[in-house]
Design a protein around this motif. Structure first.
Motif, PDB file in Angstrom:
ATOM      1  N   ASP A 290       0.941  -1.209   0.027  1.00  0.00           N
ATOM      2  CA  ASP A 290       0.061  -0.029   0.103  1.00  0.00           C
ATOM      3  C   ASP A 290       0.928   1.099  -0.028  1.00  0.00           C
ATOM      4  O   ASP A 290       0.267   2.441  -0.392  1.00  0.00           O
ATOM      5  CB  ASP A 290      -0.878  -0.191   1.253  1.00  0.00           C
ATOM      6  N   LEU A 291       1.914   1.118   0.499  1.00  0.00           N
ATOM      7  CA  LEU A 291       3.228   2.198   0.607  1.00  0.00           C
ATOM      8  C   LEU A 291       4.523   1.590   0.501  1.00  0.00           C
ATOM      9  O   LEU A 291       4.753   0.425   1.169  1.00  0.00           O
ATOM     10  CB  LEU A 291       2.973   2.901   1.865  1.00  0.00           C
TER      11      LEU A 291
ATOM     12  N   HIS B 118       4.062   2.466  -9.625  1.00  0.00           N
ATOM     13  CA  HIS B 118       2.926   3.401  -9.308  1.00  0.00           C
ATOM     14  C   HIS B 118       2.565   3.672  -7.773  1.00  0.00           C
ATOM     15  O   HIS B 118       1.302   4.418  -7.649  1.00  0.00           O
ATOM     16  CB  HIS B 118       1.606   2.843 -10.007  1.00  0.00           C
ATOM     17  N   ILE B 119       3.111   2.958  -7.038  1.00  0.00           N
ATOM     18  CA  ILE B 119       2.765   2.697  -5.556  1.00  0.00           C
ATOM     19  C   ILE B 119       3.273   4.025  -4.863  1.00  0.00           C
ATOM     20  O   ILE B 119       4.293   4.365  -4.983  1.00  0.00           O
ATOM     21  CB  ILE B 119       3.335   1.394  -4.867  1.00  0.00           C
ATOM     22  N   PRO B 120       2.477   4.662  -3.869  1.00  0.00           N
ATOM     23  CA  PRO B 120       2.717   5.885  -3.179  1.00  0.00           C
ATOM     24  C   PRO B 120       3.929   5.778  -2.324  1.00  0.00           C
ATOM     25  O   PRO B 120       4.388   4.270  -2.146  1.00  0.00           O
ATOM     26  CB  PRO B 120       1.597   5.966  -2.160  1.00  0.00           C
ATOM     27  N   CYS B 121       4.697   6.539  -2.459  1.00  0.00           N
ATOM     28  CA  CYS B 121       6.207   6.388  -1.802  1.00  0.00           C
ATOM     29  C   CYS B 121       6.558   7.576  -0.835  1.00  0.00           C
ATOM     30  O   CYS B 121       6.366   8.573  -1.340  1.00  0.00           O
ATOM     31  CB  CYS B 121       6.974   6.276  -3.035  1.00  0.00           C
ATOM     32  N   ILE B 122       7.110   7.281   0.138  1.00  0.00           N
ATOM     33  CA  ILE B 122       7.987   8.163   1.065  1.00  0.00           C
ATOM     34  C   ILE B 122       9.426   8.067   0.877  1.00  0.00           C
ATOM     35  O   ILE B 122      10.066   6.761   0.942  1.00  0.00           O
ATOM     36  CB  ILE B 122       7.595   8.017   2.379  1.00  0.00           C
TER      37      ILE B 122
ATOM     38  N   ASP C   4       6.959  14.556   0.665  1.00  0.00           N
ATOM     39  CA  ASP C   4       7.017  13.291   0.481  1.00  0.00           C
ATOM     40  C   ASP C   4       8.515  12.885   1.140  1.00  0.00           C
ATOM     41  O   ASP C   4       8.877  11.430   0.931  1.00  0.00           O
ATOM     42  CB  ASP C   4       6.860  12.387  -0.526  1.00  0.00           C
TER      43      ASP C   4
ATOM     44  N   GLN D  99      -0.405   8.452   4.963  1.00  0.00           N
ATOM     45  CA  GLN D  99      -0.582   8.109   3.779  1.00  0.00           C
ATOM     46  C   GLN D  99      -1.405   6.711   3.730  1.00  0.00           C
ATOM     47  O   GLN D  99      -2.581   6.618   3.020  1.00  0.00           O
ATOM     48  CB  GLN D  99       0.683   7.357   3.270  1.00  0.00           C
TER      49      GLN D  99
ATOM     50  N   ASP E 264      -5.447   7.075   5.066  1.00  0.00           N
ATOM     51  CA  ASP E 264      -6.103   8.373   4.793  1.00  0.00           C
ATOM     52  C   ASP E 264      -7.720   8.370   4.562  1.00  0.00           C
ATOM     53  O   ASP E 264      -8.515   9.150   4.314  1.00  0.00           O
ATOM     54  CB  ASP E 264      -5.577   8.969   3.669  1.00  0.00           C
TER      55      ASP E 264
END
Length: 424
Positions: A290-291, A321-325, A344, A366, A369
């Motif tokens: 998921d992250l 494409h996955i959300p990233c920190i 981020d 993230q 949310d």
């Protein structure tokens, strides 16, 4: 957790800089670190500038004698080349140098074989090693086949050496097939576990990044802080590929819902294609995160290049494409005031924990949310629903009223919609 190191062999490194490659120095420094990660002592190196590699020896023919003399004088046991060698180059060099020859691919495979702990990782490494060996056996066989006579063509007309290579090749192919069959069963089990995890609603956060960026140190930091079980920690060492096996830990900060944190093998430039392929099932887990927490060694002068390598690898895996920190780790070596937060990105130190709370908040911002906070009054005959919310770590406060259990919680929107009849 640390691993006892033992220097087994003395290594002599050989590098060829083709047409002034700007990445050459970085690659050679990395080769030295790879040798150390394989518990070798680097005793010297030889370098050469060439417009292209020598087809017979990789280096120039005159350079071979220089390497032999230098390696002998320094007491080297192994000569390691900075790039992959062809079967003929490997054979020619072994004949001339009369020492054990390794190339970058072979060295990485050797490290992986030492690091693999789980049955799955061991199988993946064995497949990659066999795939590496196969064309080298074929190369040797082609030379021997020209010496084995031209009449007929059956096995009975082949020389003894060629027969052995043919049998070795068959054994390798059979073993690869066998291992792939076993891995398929592991993949099926992994897929089942993944579906169970996804149905639980607990988000998966995956650590990714260049090898030795500090992923395992960060995982251990969270285990220390939120799990408090020494046995749940992993080996974290200042070396390339200190951790190979995939690790997943359930992290539950006080008063918060849990998330799963996974760590696996680090990336590296020029990671052999067949090695990536062998570890495909393991690396594919990243796609279901998921992250992503992209850990970067901010103290490394080449960190921008390492970010590029990691991004390319993630793209190859279909996980770009996955959300990233972005976690710029080891920032304590460059900055005095930590942590530093920029959208981020976070500059922190996993070693001393500065920035952990801020990172955890970024993670929750993230992956949670889509959660809402509410208060429910749940009838006593629906006690299983209270147990569900408690088990999933959603409960903030709980009290017992005449009409039922009053629960203040944070839950996913889907649960809120499903049980909104109890919301007060």
């Amino acid at each position: 957790m640390e691993e006892q190191l033992e220097v087994l062999d003395k290594a002599f490194l050989v590098g060829v800089n083709i047409n002034g490659d700007p990445d050459y120095e970085r690659s050679m420094a990395e080769l030295s670190e790879l040798a150390k990660a394989c518990h070798m002592e680097v005793v010297g190196k030889a370098e050469q500038n060439l417009p292209s590699v020598n087809q017979a020896f990789y280096v120039g023919t005159g350079k071979v004698d220089e390497i032999k003399a230098a390696a002998s004088m320094l007491g080297a046991d192994i000569v390691i080349f900075d790039n992959s060698l062809t079967p003929s180059q490997l054979r020619n060099l072994q004949n001339r140098l009369e020492l054990t020859i390794m190339d970058r691919t072979n060295l990485i495979l050797e490290i992986f074989s030492k690091r693999a702990k789980t049955k799955e990782a061991k199988m993946q490494v064995e497949i990659a090693s066999l795939q590496y060996a196969l064309p080298r056996l074929i190369g040797m066989g082609e030379v021997l086949s020209r010496q084995g006579g031209t009449s007929g063509g059956g096995m009975s007309n082949k020389g003894a050496g060629e027969k052995k290579l043919e049998l070795d090749r068959r054994r390798i192919n059979h073993r690869i097939t066998e291992l792939n069959r076993e891995l398929k069963a592991v993949e099926t089990e992994r897929s089942t576990q993944r579906k169970q995890r996804q149905s639980s609603g607990i988000p998966l956060v995956s650590l990714v990044g260049y090898t030795n960026a500090g992923k395992s140190t960060l995982l251990n930091l969270m285990v220390d802080e939120y799990v408090k079980e020494e046995s749940r920690k992993v080996m974290a060492k200042d070396m390339l590929f200190a951790t190979l096996d995939t690790t997943v830990r359930k992290i539950t900060p006080p008063g918060r819902q849990p998330f799963l944190l996974s760590d696996t093998v680090g990336f590296i430039s020029n990671l052999p294609h067949h090695l990536v392929k062998a570890f495909q099932s393991t690396l594919d887990e990243v796609k279901y995160a998921d992250l992503l927490l992209h850990v970067v060694d901010y103290s490394d002068p080449e960190y921008q290049e390492q970010i590029k390598v990691t991004r390319e690898t993630l793209k190859d895996l279909g996980a770009d494409h996955i959300p990233c920190i972005y976690i710029f780790n080891k920032a304590d070596r460059e900055l005095s005031d930590l942590p530093v937060l920029l959208k981020d990105k976070i500059y922190m130190s996993a070693k001393d924990g500065r920035g952990l709370e801020e990172l955890v908040q970024m993670i929750y911002d993230q992956v949670f949310d889509d959660h809402v906070q509410c208060t429910m009054l749940i009838p006593y005959d629906k006690g299983n629903l209270v147990s569900y919310f408690q088990k999933e770590g959603m409960v903030r406060e709980i009290s017992y009223e005449p009409e039922g259990t009053k629960v203040t919680l944070q839950c996913p929107v889907k649960d809120y919609e499903k049980y909104k009849e109890y919301v007060i």
